[in-house]
Design a protein around this motif. Structure first.
Motif, PDB file in Angstrom:
ATOM      1  N   LEU A   1      43.460  39.437  37.966  1.00 27.10           N
ATOM      2  CA  LEU A   1      42.611  38.301  37.623  1.00 27.10           C
ATOM      3  C   LEU A   1      42.733  38.082  36.123  1.00 27.10           C
ATOM      4  O   LEU A   1      42.145  38.817  35.325  1.00 27.10           O
TER       5      LEU A   1
ATOM      6  N   GLN B   1      34.922  33.221  39.215  1.00 26.43           N
ATOM      7  CA  GLN B   1      35.264  34.614  38.954  1.00 26.43           C
ATOM      8  C   GLN B   1      35.310  35.412  40.260  1.00 26.43           C
ATOM      9  O   GLN B   1      36.193  36.246  40.463  1.00 26.43           O
TER      10      GLN B   1
ATOM     11  N   LEU C   1      42.273  43.315  35.545  1.00 30.35           N
ATOM     12  CA  LEU C   1      41.217  42.305  35.478  1.00 30.35           C
ATOM     13  C   LEU C   1      40.876  41.980  34.029  1.00 30.35           C
ATOM     14  O   LEU C   1      40.569  42.875  33.235  1.00 30.35           O
TER      15      LEU C   1
ATOM     16  N   LEU D   1      38.513  37.314  41.891  1.00 31.24           N
ATOM     17  CA  LEU D   1      38.474  38.719  42.297  1.00 31.24           C
ATOM     18  C   LEU D   1      38.880  38.867  43.761  1.00 31.24           C
ATOM     19  O   LEU D   1      39.573  39.820  44.135  1.00 31.24           O
TER      20      LEU D   1
ATOM     21  N   LEU E   1      44.637  47.332  40.106  1.00 31.03           N
ATOM     22  CA  LEU E   1      43.926  46.106  39.765  1.00 31.03           C
ATOM     23  C   LEU E   1      43.959  45.903  38.259  1.00 31.03           C
ATOM     24  O   LEU E   1      43.709  46.835  37.490  1.00 31.03           O
TER      25      LEU E   1
ATOM     26  N   LEU F   1      40.732  47.250  33.035  1.00 29.45           N
ATOM     27  CA  LEU F   1      39.672  46.273  32.833  1.00 29.45           C
ATOM     28  C   LEU F   1      39.591  45.874  31.367  1.00 29.45           C
ATOM     29  O   LEU F   1      39.382  46.723  30.494  1.00 29.45           O
TER      30      LEU F   1
ATOM     31  N   PRO G   1      36.316  40.014  34.012  1.00 29.08           N
ATOM     32  CA  PRO G   1      35.877  39.649  35.366  1.00 29.08           C
ATOM     33  C   PRO G   1      34.397  39.325  35.481  1.00 29.08           C
ATOM     34  O   PRO G   1      33.981  38.696  36.455  1.00 29.08           O
TER      35      PRO G   1
ATOM     36  N   ALA H   1      42.517  38.907  43.886  1.00 31.23           N
ATOM     37  CA  ALA H   1      43.050  40.183  43.417  1.00 31.23           C
ATOM     38  C   ALA H   1      42.946  41.259  44.492  1.00 31.23           C
ATOM     39  O   ALA H   1      43.807  42.143  44.591  1.00 31.23           O
TER      40      ALA H   1
END
Length: 314
Positions: A78, A134, A151, A138, A149, A182, A154, A141
């Motif tokens: 994402l 958002q 992101l 997700l 993952l 993240l 997010p 994803a």
């Protein structure tokens, strides 16, 4: 696992990513931090094969992203929640992604339910709020049930409940043995979510360590002290080499002495204490101090205000 080795990307002779090496391992949420212009977005684009590196390489489970036979089954990403055809419904947006990667139709319903969009699945995305967008990003994803993952921001646009839901979700995915990278500017949430940190500045690696070690090694421990006899205690502490700074509501922040030593001095001097609480810096304070020299864009006067709190306490 994601592995970058001397990863470099230059634009017009200027490096956006400069010989960057790191590993993002499974089983943990890895926070990816850096000021604006640090190279985070470029790095994530390089991981996903959206840009070609000028030098070095980045591998996903031992292969470049472009060599993955079914990318959505291995990596969910994402990067931009707005990258959706506004005339399509959430359901049909996910359906074409599923078909292009050989995924069953039922998987679309499963991820829409998981991210809380089942009730608006047939609505066109042009009417979605930022938070709904958002959630849809997700869902995309998660569509291929990937082991990795990636992101970028997010929680942007989500309310408090949504932020807590994402935090729980990411921690749960990492606990299943997945690799979670993240990126976020929301430091308070990052501190609650991430287990490991990769910090970059001006395209170079500044830190690659656990969250706890990052804070402990870069923060300055202080003790919050509250007493009705401020003048006498301050004098006694400064005579022992402590640094004492005023804090809110009549309290003081003391560095240079442990809480136990402060308590002993107060006892010896027969000084009454109402509060004696050791504290350490927050992620935001440590991160701000570490990356200050790497900030590329700064408003006039920004950074000129003394940061007593960041230097001495959480």
């Amino acid at each position: 696992m994601i592995e970058a080795m001397d990863l470099t990307k230059s634009y017009g002779g200027r490096p956006a990513v400069d010989r960057l090496s790191f590993r993002v391992r499974p089983g943990a949420v890895t926070g990816f931090l850096g000021p604006n212009g640090a190279g985070k977005s470029t790095t994530m684009r390089l991981i996903l094969g959206l840009d070609a590196p000028t030098g070095g390489r980045v591998m996903i489970n031992g292969r470049p992203y472009g060599a993955l036979p079914a990318p959505l089954r291995e990596v969910g990403a994402l990067l931009d929640a707005k990258a959706v055809h506004s005339g399509r419904s959430a359901y049909h947006h996910l359906l074409w992604l599923a078909r292009s990667n050989g995924l069953a139709r039922r998987r679309v319903d499963e991820v829409l339910e998981r991210v809380g969009l089942a009730s608006v699945a047939r609505k066109r995305t042009r009417g979605f709020s930022l938070g709904m967008g958002q959630r849809l990003g997700l869902a995309a994803a998660l569509l291929g049930d990937p082991g990795i993952l990636i992101l970028d921001e997010p929680v942007n646009g989500l309310d408090t409940e949504g932020i807590r839901w994402i935090r729980t979700l990411l921690k749960g995915l990492a606990a299943e043995g997945r690799t979670v990278l993240l990126s976020s500017h929301l430091m308070s949430e990052m501190e609650l979510t991430a287990d490991h940190l990769i910090v970059i500045g001006r395209g170079r690696l500044l830190a690659d360590t656990t969250m706890r070690d990052f804070i402990d090694r870069n923060s300055r421990a202080v003790t919050l002290v509250r007493t009705p006899d401020t003048a006498r205690l301050r004098t006694a502490l400064e005579e022992r080499g402590a640094l004492v700074h005023p804090h809110e509501a009549g309290a003081w922040l003391v560095s240079g002495l442990t809480a136990a030593t402060i308590g002993k001095i107060a006892t010896e001097q027969r000084i009454e204490l109402h509060e004696l609480a050791p504290r350490t810096s927050s992620l935001e304070e440590v991160y701000t101090q570490m990356t200050e020299a790497a900030v590329e864009y700064r408003a006039s006067g920004e950074g000129s205000v003394p940061r007593i709190r960041a230097e001495t306490m959480s």
